[in-house]
Design a protein around this motif. Structure first.
Motif, PDB file in Angstrom:
ATOM      1  N   LYS A 248       0.834  -1.212   0.000  1.00 42.45           N
ATOM      2  CA  LYS A 248       0.000   0.000   0.000  1.00 42.45           C
ATOM      3  C   LYS A 248       0.866   1.258   0.000  1.00 42.45           C
ATOM      4  O   LYS A 248       0.508   2.265  -0.622  1.00 42.45           O
ATOM      5  CB  LYS A 248      -0.920  -0.013   1.217  1.00 42.45           C
ATOM      6  CG  LYS A 248      -2.053  -1.024   1.114  1.00 42.45           C
ATOM      7  CD  LYS A 248      -2.960  -0.953   2.336  1.00 42.45           C
ATOM      8  CE  LYS A 248      -4.136  -1.912   2.186  1.00 42.45           C
ATOM      9  NZ  LYS A 248      -5.025  -1.896   3.378  1.00 42.45           N
TER      10      LYS A 248
ATOM     11  N   SER B 168       1.823   1.749  -3.537  1.00 38.68           N
ATOM     12  CA  SER B 168       0.675   2.076  -4.371  1.00 38.68           C
ATOM     13  C   SER B 168       0.196   3.504  -4.166  1.00 38.68           C
ATOM     14  O   SER B 168      -0.189   4.191  -5.121  1.00 38.68           O
ATOM     15  CB  SER B 168      -0.465   1.097  -4.073  1.00 38.68           C
ATOM     16  OG  SER B 168      -1.607   1.399  -4.839  1.00 38.68           O
TER      17      SER B 168
ATOM     18  N   ASN C  83       0.472  -2.966  -7.187  1.00 39.63           N
ATOM     19  CA  ASN C  83      -0.988  -3.016  -7.314  1.00 39.63           C
ATOM     20  C   ASN C  83      -1.476  -4.416  -7.671  1.00 39.63           C
ATOM     21  O   ASN C  83      -2.514  -4.875  -7.169  1.00 39.63           O
ATOM     22  CB  ASN C  83      -1.462  -2.010  -8.369  1.00 39.63           C
ATOM     23  CG  ASN C  83      -1.342  -0.578  -7.885  1.00 39.63           C
ATOM     24  OD1 ASN C  83      -1.448  -0.313  -6.687  1.00 39.63           O
ATOM     25  ND2 ASN C  83      -1.123   0.355  -8.801  1.00 39.63           N
ATOM     26  N   LYS C  84      -0.743  -5.106  -8.522  1.00 35.27           N
ATOM     27  CA  LYS C  84      -1.110  -6.478  -8.883  1.00 35.27           C
ATOM     28  C   LYS C  84      -1.016  -7.404  -7.672  1.00 35.27           C
ATOM     29  O   LYS C  84      -1.880  -8.264  -7.450  1.00 35.27           O
ATOM     30  CB  LYS C  84      -0.205  -6.983 -10.004  1.00 35.27           C
ATOM     31  CG  LYS C  84      -0.468  -6.331 -11.353  1.00 35.27           C
ATOM     32  CD  LYS C  84       0.469  -6.895 -12.418  1.00 35.27           C
ATOM     33  CE  LYS C  84       0.191  -6.258 -13.778  1.00 35.27           C
ATOM     34  NZ  LYS C  84       1.113  -6.783 -14.831  1.00 35.27           N
TER      35      LYS C  84
ATOM     36  N   LEU D  45      -1.221  -6.462  -4.549  1.00 37.96           N
ATOM     37  CA  LEU D  45      -2.304  -6.071  -3.628  1.00 37.96           C
ATOM     38  C   LEU D  45      -3.608  -6.753  -4.004  1.00 37.96           C
ATOM     39  O   LEU D  45      -4.329  -7.292  -3.150  1.00 37.96           O
ATOM     40  CB  LEU D  45      -2.488  -4.550  -3.655  1.00 37.96           C
ATOM     41  CG  LEU D  45      -1.752  -3.731  -2.600  1.00 37.96           C
ATOM     42  CD1 LEU D  45      -1.962  -2.245  -2.861  1.00 37.96           C
ATOM     43  CD2 LEU D  45      -2.217  -4.102  -1.197  1.00 37.96           C
ATOM     44  N   GLU D  46      -3.915  -6.740  -5.282  1.00 40.08           N
ATOM     45  CA  GLU D  46      -5.146  -7.362  -5.766  1.00 40.08           C
ATOM     46  C   GLU D  46      -5.155  -8.863  -5.481  1.00 40.08           C
ATOM     47  O   GLU D  46      -6.186  -9.450  -5.165  1.00 40.08           O
ATOM     48  CB  GLU D  46      -5.286  -7.103  -7.267  1.00 40.08           C
ATOM     49  CG  GLU D  46      -6.573  -7.635  -7.862  1.00 40.08           C
ATOM     50  CD  GLU D  46      -6.689  -7.337  -9.353  1.00 40.08           C
ATOM     51  OE1 GLU D  46      -7.619  -7.857  -9.981  1.00 40.08           O
ATOM     52  OE2 GLU D  46      -5.849  -6.566  -9.871  1.00 40.08           O
ATOM     53  N   LYS D  47      -3.983  -9.471  -5.584  1.00 40.67           N
ATOM     54  CA  LYS D  47      -3.886 -10.924  -5.409  1.00 40.67           C
ATOM     55  C   LYS D  47      -3.951 -11.349  -3.945  1.00 40.67           C
ATOM     56  O   LYS D  47      -4.563 -12.375  -3.609  1.00 40.67           O
ATOM     57  CB  LYS D  47      -2.580 -11.429  -6.041  1.00 40.67           C
ATOM     58  CG  LYS D  47      -2.402 -12.935  -5.958  1.00 40.67           C
ATOM     59  CD  LYS D  47      -1.143 -13.359  -6.707  1.00 40.67           C
ATOM     60  CE  LYS D  47      -0.968 -14.880  -6.663  1.00 40.67           C
ATOM     61  NZ  LYS D  47       0.244 -15.308  -7.416  1.00 40.67           N
ATOM     62  N   TYR D  48      -3.333 -10.562  -3.041  1.00 40.72           N
ATOM     63  CA  TYR D  48      -3.164 -11.021  -1.662  1.00 40.72           C
ATOM     64  C   TYR D  48      -4.012 -10.271  -0.625  1.00 40.72           C
ATOM     65  O   TYR D  48      -3.998 -10.656   0.542  1.00 40.72           O
ATOM     66  CB  TYR D  48      -1.689 -10.936  -1.252  1.00 40.72           C
ATOM     67  CG  TYR D  48      -0.824 -11.908  -2.010  1.00 40.72           C
ATOM     68  CD1 TYR D  48      -0.830 -13.272  -1.692  1.00 40.72           C
ATOM     69  CD2 TYR D  48       0.019 -11.492  -3.050  1.00 40.72           C
ATOM     70  CE1 TYR D  48      -0.050 -14.180  -2.374  1.00 40.72           C
ATOM     71  CE2 TYR D  48       0.813 -12.390  -3.745  1.00 40.72           C
ATOM     72  CZ  TYR D  48       0.770 -13.734  -3.403  1.00 40.72           C
ATOM     73  OH  TYR D  48       1.540 -14.623  -4.086  1.00 40.72           O
ATOM     74  N   SER D  49      -4.719  -9.262  -1.036  1.00 43.54           N
ATOM     75  CA  SER D  49      -5.534  -8.511  -0.065  1.00 43.54           C
ATOM     76  C   SER D  49      -6.584  -9.388   0.596  1.00 43.54           C
ATOM     77  O   SER D  49      -6.892  -9.241   1.778  1.00 43.54           O
ATOM     78  CB  SER D  49      -6.225  -7.324  -0.763  1.00 43.54           C
ATOM     79  OG  SER D  49      -5.252  -6.353  -1.109  1.00 43.54           O
ATOM     80  N   ASP D  50      -7.136 -10.342  -0.149  1.00 42.83           N
ATOM     81  CA  ASP D  50      -8.180 -11.217   0.402  1.00 42.83           C
ATOM     82  C   ASP D  50      -7.670 -12.101   1.521  1.00 42.83           C
ATOM     83  O   ASP D  50      -8.448 -12.598   2.337  1.00 42.83           O
ATOM     84  CB  ASP D  50      -8.778 -12.084  -0.706  1.00 42.83           C
ATOM     85  CG  ASP D  50      -9.579 -11.245  -1.708  1.00 42.83           C
ATOM     86  OD1 ASP D  50      -9.950 -10.116  -1.347  1.00 42.83           O
ATOM     87  OD2 ASP D  50      -9.826 -11.752  -2.819  1.00 42.83           O
TER      88      ASP D  50
ATOM     89  N   THR E 108      -8.473 -10.494   4.973  1.00 42.71           N
ATOM     90  CA  THR E 108      -9.824 -10.117   5.373  1.00 42.71           C
ATOM     91  C   THR E 108     -10.393 -11.148   6.329  1.00 42.71           C
ATOM     92  O   THR E 108      -9.954 -12.271   6.418  1.00 42.71           O
ATOM     93  CB  THR E 108     -10.710 -10.009   4.128  1.00 42.71           C
ATOM     94  OG1 THR E 108     -10.674 -11.254   3.414  1.00 42.71           O
ATOM     95  CG2 THR E 108     -10.227  -8.881   3.249  1.00 42.71           C
TER      96      THR E 108
END
Length: 371
Positions: free
Chosen positions: A339, A342, A360-361, A363-368, A371
């Motif tokens: 982050k 980014s 950013n790629k 982040l999209e892959k590992y943010s989940d 959660t």
């Protein structure tokens, strides 16, 4: 019960005979097939064994050459230590053995890199933001440092320093600045690999003439140049350069522990080592008696220290740090660094933009995972 007609008996006998012959033929055919397969397998095994024997012979020859070259290098170092008695030279009491490997023609195991310790995104000002260990207060040299801040002056600065070096080839303050100028010219000539390579080798050669002098910035810029030089080397020499790279980064850190970029360089080296494949490790172990090793966890403290000491955000440092945590499956610790990249507003180079896109790629892959 009436007996079967003779013709039926003959037919039955013939059928039985044909059945037996068919079975026998099948058995013979299977035996022949097995023998052919066995023979083919033996031939293949023989080919493999011959190839292995050839490789072992080549490797043994390389190791023998390596030992002879190491012995020659030790004799050269001993001779140098006897010659150089002035202040700031490495003395006999120095306990650090810089037994670097000579550059010899070796076997190239393909285009795959053993590791890449080069770094194309070096801000010369950020790279020199540590302490001023050994830095000259000569007004002329300080003026050259100011010129270095302007990218439009890099070619002129390179020419000035080259002229100064011609008359003062043993002046370490001129030498490390010349290496930095060579780095700038390398960057300017990336579209022309041969010219870029020439600048790197020129900078390395200048440093090697005075490398016996104990000086933080000399060691640092030599390590940077060697790391970039790896791009143009075959696998064997790339491994050799890796040893040099590590040695001189560590030496520079001993003299200047507050230099953020040295911590980044060491972290990067350990990061690359931790990602080696099994075959790359086996190649290194075969060619050299001792192979440096590291884990992603080993690299993290150096990246974190570099971030704390840095005067501005270093995009690649944060990205590699996040990748270390991802490799260790510590995704919640990787996300804040991604982050940071980014959301950073001051990306003003193509390299920094590239790192932001990659962040950013990830982040999209590992943010989940968090959660």
């Amino acid at each position: 019960m009436s007996s079967l007609p003779q013709s039926s008996l003959i037919a039955a006998a013939v059928g039985a005979t044909i059945g037996v012959i068919t079975v026998a033929a099948a058995m013979v055919y299977n035996k022949i097939l097995e023998r052919q397969q066995h023979s083919s397998m033996n031939r293949n095994i023989d080919k493999v064994n011959r190839k292995v024997a050839e490789l072992q012979s080549e490797l043994e020859e390389l190791r023998a050459q390596q030992i002879l070259l190491q012995q020659k290098n030790r004799k050269k170092r001993i001779a140098k230590r006897q010659i150089y008695t002035e202040e700031n030279t490495l003395s006999e009491t120095d306990n650090v053995d810089i037994d670097t490997f000579s550059y010899t023609t070796g076997t190239d195991f393909g285009d795959d890199e053993f590791f890449d310790c080069s770094d194309d995104e070096i801000d010369p000002l950020e790279a020199d933001n540590g302490t001023t260990n050994g830095t000259s207060e000569d007004p002329e040299l300080l003026e050259l440092d100011k010129e270095n801040e302007d990218p439009n002056s890099h070619e002129v600065l390179y020419i000035k320093l080259k002229n100064l070096l011609t008359e003062n080839s043993n002046d370490v303050e001129i030498v490390w600045r010349f290496a930095r100028a060579c780095y700038n010219m390398y960057n300017a000539q990336k579209d022309n690999p041969e010219k870029a390579k020439a600048y790197l080798f020129e900078g390395c050669e200048a440093c090697e003439k005075v490398i016996h002098i104990c000086h933080a910035k000399l060691y640092k810029w030599y390590a940077i140049m060697v790391g970039l030089k790896c791009t143009f080397l075959p696998t064997r020499e790339k491994i050799e350069a890796g040893y040099q790279y590590q040695d001189y980064v560590l030496k520079a850190l001993e003299l200047d522990p507050n230099d953020c970029y040295l911590h980044h360089l060491l972290g990067r080296f350990k990061y690359e080592l931790s990602g080696l494949s099994w075959i790359e490790r086996k190649v290194a172990a075969t060619l050299f008696s001792e192979v440096p090793s590291a884990t992603f966890e080993d690299a993290i403290p150096h990246f974190e220290t570099a971030d704390k000491l840095g005067q501005k955000h270093h995009f690649e440092n944060s990205l590699l740090l996040s990748k270390c945590y991802i490799a260790m499956e510590k995704y919640s610790e990787a996300i804040p660094w991604l982050k940071k990249i980014s959301k950073c507003p001051d990306s003003n180079t193509d390299e920094e933009t590239k790192y932001q896109i990659e962040a950013n790629k990830l982040l999209e892959k590992y943010s989940d995972y968090c959660t």
